[in-house]
Design a protein around this motif. Structure first.
Motif, short mmCIF file in Angstrom:
data_model
loop_
_atom_site.label_atom_id
_atom_site.label_comp_id
_atom_site.label_asym_id
_atom_site.label_seq_id
_atom_site.Cartn_x
_atom_site.Cartn_y
_atom_site.Cartn_z
N ASN A 37 110.33 46.98 0.48
CA ASN A 37 111.58 47.37 -0.17
C ASN A 37 112.09 46.15 -0.92
O ASN A 37 112.45 45.15 -0.31
N PHE A 38 112.11 46.19 -2.23
CA PHE A 38 112.49 45.02 -3.02
C PHE A 38 113.92 44.56 -2.72
O PHE A 38 114.25 43.40 -2.93
N HIS A 45 107.61 49.28 2.01
CA HIS A 45 107.75 50.46 1.18
C HIS A 45 106.34 50.99 0.98
O HIS A 45 105.51 50.35 0.33
N ARG A 248 116.28 48.72 -13.33
CA ARG A 248 115.72 47.81 -12.32
C ARG A 248 114.20 47.90 -12.34
O ARG A 248 113.64 48.99 -12.36
N ARG A 250 110.83 47.96 -10.78
CA ARG A 250 110.21 48.24 -9.49
C ARG A 250 108.70 47.96 -9.51
O ARG A 250 107.96 48.48 -8.70
N ARG A 254 110.01 51.50 -13.89
CA ARG A 254 111.34 50.94 -14.08
C ARG A 254 112.36 52.05 -13.86
O ARG A 254 112.17 53.18 -14.33
N SER A 255 113.43 51.73 -13.16
CA SER A 255 114.30 52.76 -12.61
C SER A 255 115.77 52.56 -12.95
O SER A 255 116.24 51.42 -13.09
N GLU A 267 117.21 59.25 -9.16
CA GLU A 267 116.61 58.13 -9.88
C GLU A 267 115.87 58.69 -11.09
O GLU A 267 115.35 59.81 -11.04
N ALA A 269 112.68 57.39 -13.18
CA ALA A 269 111.63 56.37 -13.11
C ALA A 269 110.63 56.57 -14.24
O ALA A 269 110.22 57.70 -14.52
#
Length: 309
Positions: A37-38, A45, A248, A250, A254-255, A267, A269
């Motif tokens: 999990n970033f 994750h 963000r 990921r 990108r989300s 979300e 994505a």
């Protein structure tokens, strides 16, 4: 042009090794990425999907060893469903009986045979039998024969106090269309073969849920690339006055995130760059992968993570 549909569903689970065993051994999915999990690098994750981890096939988890059980309530994802060939439902019933998987007798929803079951954390899942399930996977799925293998997500069911405001986001904001009604449930369809459906169910009991093991954290919708994502964000902001986060990174997509009117975390994505950006297709999921910003802390992060074996 973007495919309209789900990109992935992300949930909480209990112990990581038990989670991996169920989704790879029992359901025959591929672990396509092992990362963290970033936002909380002390937690795995884990991404499960088809051979390449294509958008629309992905169910992902944040495993927390001693997490309390979640409870489904209004403003949450009630059920996550996978596609299988229509003729395979009976095979899966026998498998669930043999492997002591908590399941119900097959039923029908929107005219499709549906086998509802739960994972070891109580997450509500279903297999939906469809006539055009798509090609069988080419990889070895263990003891799940290719002809019965899961063919990606079918869709999700959201439990809401009222359907109208969320329906407006799905149709005007995200490009879905109303496709069918079954009792009090309304199904919305996108254009993607996998992950193409979102069903809205309204609840007489408006009790709120409780996050925890077996509950869904968020659902993600597809955008082909940054431009398609930005266009959707603009539509959501101008037409619906929704507050959408900044983009963000990921690593594999990108989300952006927002809370839809019914309370579910959505979300958007990007389909790109995908899961082979940092490891080849043949070995997806086999090693712990970290974004560049976390690589200097690899030893400490790896030491704190539980064994997946």
């Amino acid at each position: 042009m973007s495919e309209i549909g789900l990109h992935h569903v992300t949930a909480f689970s209990g112990p990581a090794a038990r989670n991996r065993d169920f989704y790879t051994r029992v359901l025959g999915l591929r672990l396509v990425k092992t990362t963290v999990n970033f936002d909380d690098p002390g937690t795995y994750h884990l991404y499960y999907g088809d051979e390449a981890g294509q958008p629309g096939t992905l169910l992902t988890f944040f495993p927390i060893a001693h997490a309390a059980a979640g409870r489904v309530g209004v403003g949450e994802t009630q059920e996550t469903a996978f596609r299988v060939p229509r003729a395979s439902i009976g095979w899966w019933v026998h498998r669930f009986v043999a492997m002591n998987v908590d399941h119900q007798a097959p039923s029908s929803a929107f005219g499709e045979p549906t086998l509802r079951f739960r994972d070891p954390d109580g997450m509500r899942l279903a297999l939906v039998g469809v006539e055009e399930a798509g090609p069988a996977p080419t990889r070895d799925g263990g003891d799940v024969p290719a002809e019965h293998a899961l063919r990606g997500l079918h869709g999700v069911t959201l439990l809401l106090a009222e359907a109208g405001p969320t329906a407006a986001i799905l149709t005007d904001g995200l490009g879905f269309r109303e496709a069918a009604r079954d009792g009090a449930s309304i199904r919305y369809a996108g254009s993607a073969a996998a992950g193409g459906f979102v069903t809205l169910a309204t609840a007489a009991d408006r009790s709120s849920g409780r996050p925890g093991a077996g509950s869904v954290h968020h659902i993600a919708f597809r955008a082909a690339d940054d431009a398609a994502q930005a266009a959707t964000v603009d539509r959501l902001s101008t037409h619906h006055r929704l507050a959408v986060t900044e983009q963000r990174d990921r690593q594999y997509f990108r989300s952006v995130y927002f809370r839809e009117p019914g309370g579910v975390l959505f979300e958007i994505a990007t389909d790109v760059p995908g899961f082979t950006v940092d490891e080849p297709l043949a070995t997806l999921g086999s090693a712990l992968k970290l974004p560049a910003g976390l690589e200097p802390h690899r030893a400490r992060i790896a030491a704190a993570l539980p064994d997946l074996a």
